[in-house]
Scaffold this active site. Structure first.
Site, PDB file in Angstrom:
ATOM      1  N   PRO A 323       0.781  -1.227   0.000  1.00 52.26           N
ATOM      2  CA  PRO A 323       0.000   0.000   0.000  1.00 52.26           C
ATOM      3  C   PRO A 323       0.823   1.294   0.000  1.00 52.26           C
ATOM      4  CG  PRO A 323       0.207  -0.799   2.245  1.00 52.26           C
ATOM      5  CD  PRO A 323       0.977  -1.758   1.373  1.00 52.26           C
ATOM      6  N   THR A 324       2.156   1.214   0.100  1.00 49.85           N
ATOM      7  CA  THR A 324       2.937   2.443   0.308  1.00 49.85           C
ATOM      8  C   THR A 324       3.240   3.144  -1.009  1.00 49.85           C
ATOM      9  OG1 THR A 324       5.101   1.393   0.110  1.00 49.85           O
ATOM     10  CG2 THR A 324       4.064   1.363   2.291  1.00 49.85           C
ATOM     11  N   CYS A 325       3.716   4.399  -0.897  1.00 47.55           N
ATOM     12  CA  CYS A 325       4.030   5.211  -2.074  1.00 47.55           C
ATOM     13  C   CYS A 325       5.480   5.037  -2.501  1.00 47.55           C
ATOM     14  CB  CYS A 325       3.736   6.672  -1.784  1.00 47.55           C
ATOM     15  SG  CYS A 325       2.007   6.916  -1.415  1.00 47.55           S
ATOM     16  N   ASP A 326       5.997   3.822  -2.426  1.00 45.51           N
ATOM     17  CA  ASP A 326       7.336   3.541  -2.935  1.00 45.51           C
ATOM     18  C   ASP A 326       7.160   2.485  -4.014  1.00 45.51           C
ATOM     19  OD1 ASP A 326       9.897   2.307  -3.374  1.00 45.51           O
ATOM     20  OD2 ASP A 326      10.586   3.349  -1.574  1.00 45.51           O
ATOM     21  N   ASN A 367       5.198   6.145   5.466  1.00 43.98           N
ATOM     22  CA  ASN A 367       3.878   6.595   4.990  1.00 43.98           C
ATOM     23  C   ASN A 367       2.820   6.598   6.091  1.00 43.98           C
ATOM     24  OD1 ASN A 367       3.479   5.473   1.495  1.00 43.98           O
ATOM     25  ND2 ASN A 367       4.371   7.312   2.350  1.00 43.98           N
TER      26      ASN A 367
END
Ligand SMILES: *Cc1c(COP(=O)(O)O)cnc(C)c1O
Length: 377
Positions: A323-326, A367
């Site tokens: 789910p993270t923005c990486d 995040n």
């Protein structure tokens, strides 16, 4: 495997968010299987695989010893009820002040793979027992350990002789055949090397006594793995082949094999989407990913079994991501994972065999996502 106890816990407690549930009954069975497969070998549980206090306490009660990599892990093992003579400091990379602290706490068994590390132990833990780690090739392992730890056998001989000359007890040799080692014969090659080190040092008047067989025992993920008994037989056979009837004292350091199968992660499907109307692949985004504890999906090395509420229905390949923005937070893409077409947003899924190397690999708050919750039942 999701046990009945884990299922009941999830149904009754309905824990919020992604979490790991560990069934202690499975840890106990795994410990007993190791003890049965290698009855003359001491078991040093590799604390790093899962340091939950309940697991350490159970293993201490069952008679296990502990392989630790830091002062904090030593303190955890002591707090769980293990005496210091049941603890080894198995990391080959230690600060001198941490060695001194371990020595103060009563630890007397240390790993080395360099002269510089022996020098630290001579100063900070005089008279301690040391074993030297030798390099192995890691062939046959799904999570090989590279060249970071260990040295050539020729160098191990010099290191152990140097330790002996400087007032330490040169106890023996250790190796690690690579984690998730699916070839039971991997120990044979390493033991041949170990026996060579024993012989050369005996010729120099130094009698080694200990072979540390390391970890590497697998957990069943998607692929079948040999049973623990097969490892026991292969190792015992190799010991007889290379040491004859003068068998050394042996220890094993199972981490993954002790706790991997005891844990299940409950997670949730956050989004199912495609990159274009023609895209044959669905992208399935979970509320857990590489930063939430599934770091061992790096290079897609470990493929966890996944259970969904739609098992038995028609499946199709998916990319699975966290789910993270990486953008590195993708679990399986190179080799897409087959999941049921019925899978929907909001579905709860179970990621099995996640008892090892998950909770402590979760980031602190990337995040804003909390570290992986864990329940030991
Ligand atoms: C990590 C480690 C282990 C445990 O390895 P597994 O493959 O999980 O069994 C054992 N010994 C040492 C020295 C380790 O670093």
């Amino acid at each position: 495997m999701t046990t009945d106890r884990i299922r009941s816990f999830l149904t009754e407690r309905r824990p919020e968010g992604p979490c790991l549930i560990v069934d202690l009954d499975v840890v106990r069975e795994n410990y007993q299987a190791f003890a049965h497969a290698l009855p003359d070998t001491r078991i040093f549980y590799a604390v790093k695989a899962n340091p939950a206090p309940e697991i350490l306490k159970l293993l201490a009660e069952l008679g296990s010893s502990f392989d630790t990599a830091s002062v904090v892990e030593i303190e955890l093992a002591l707090a769980a009820g293990a005496s210091a003579d049941r603890i080894s400091y198995g990391n080959t990379i230690k600060k001198e002040r941490d060695i001194a602290r371990a020595h103060e706490l009563g630890v007397r068994l240390f790993a080395v793979d360099s002269i510089a590390e022996v020098d630290k132990i001579v100063r900070a833990a005089p008279g301690a027992r040391v074993f030297c780690r030798v390099l192995t090739d890691g062939v046959g392992a799904d999570w090989p350990l590279s060249r970071k730890f260990g040295c050539d056998p020729a160098m191990a001989i010099e290191i152990l002789e140097y330790a002996h000359r400087n007032g330490l007890t040169a106890a023996g040799v250790s190796f690690h055949v690579g984690s998730q080692q699916r070839d039971t014969e991997a120990w044979d090659r390493a033991l041949e090397m170990a026996a060579g080190v024993f012989r050369t040092l005996a010729e120099r008047g130094i009698q080694l006594t200990l072979v540390n067989l390391g970890g590497g025992f697998p957990t069943r993920y998607l692929k079948d793995v040999p049973v623990v008994g097969a490892y026991g037989e292969a190792i015992f056979g190799a010991l007889r082949r290379h040491f004859g009837n003068r068998l050394p004292e042996t220890i094993i350091e199972p981490g993954r094999g002790m706790v991997g199968s005891a844990g299940v992660i409950k997670a949730e499907v956050v989004l199912v989407s495609r990159k274009s109307d023609e895209d044959p692949l669905r992208w399935v985004f979970l509320d857990i990913g590489k930063f939430g504890g599934l770091a061992e999906t790096m290079d897609e090395a470990i493929r966890y079994p996944i259970r969904t509420p739609h098992d038995g229905g028609e499946v199709a390949p998916c990319v699975i991501a966290g789910p993270t923005c990486d953008s590195a937070d993708v679990l399986y893409e190179r080799d897409p994972y087959h999941l049921p077409l019925g899978l929907e947003i909001g579905d709860e899924i179970l990621i099995e065999s996640t008892g090892a190397y998950t909770t402590t690999y979760a980031s602190v708050a990337f995040n804003g996502f909390a570290p992986l919750q864990s329940y030991v039942i």
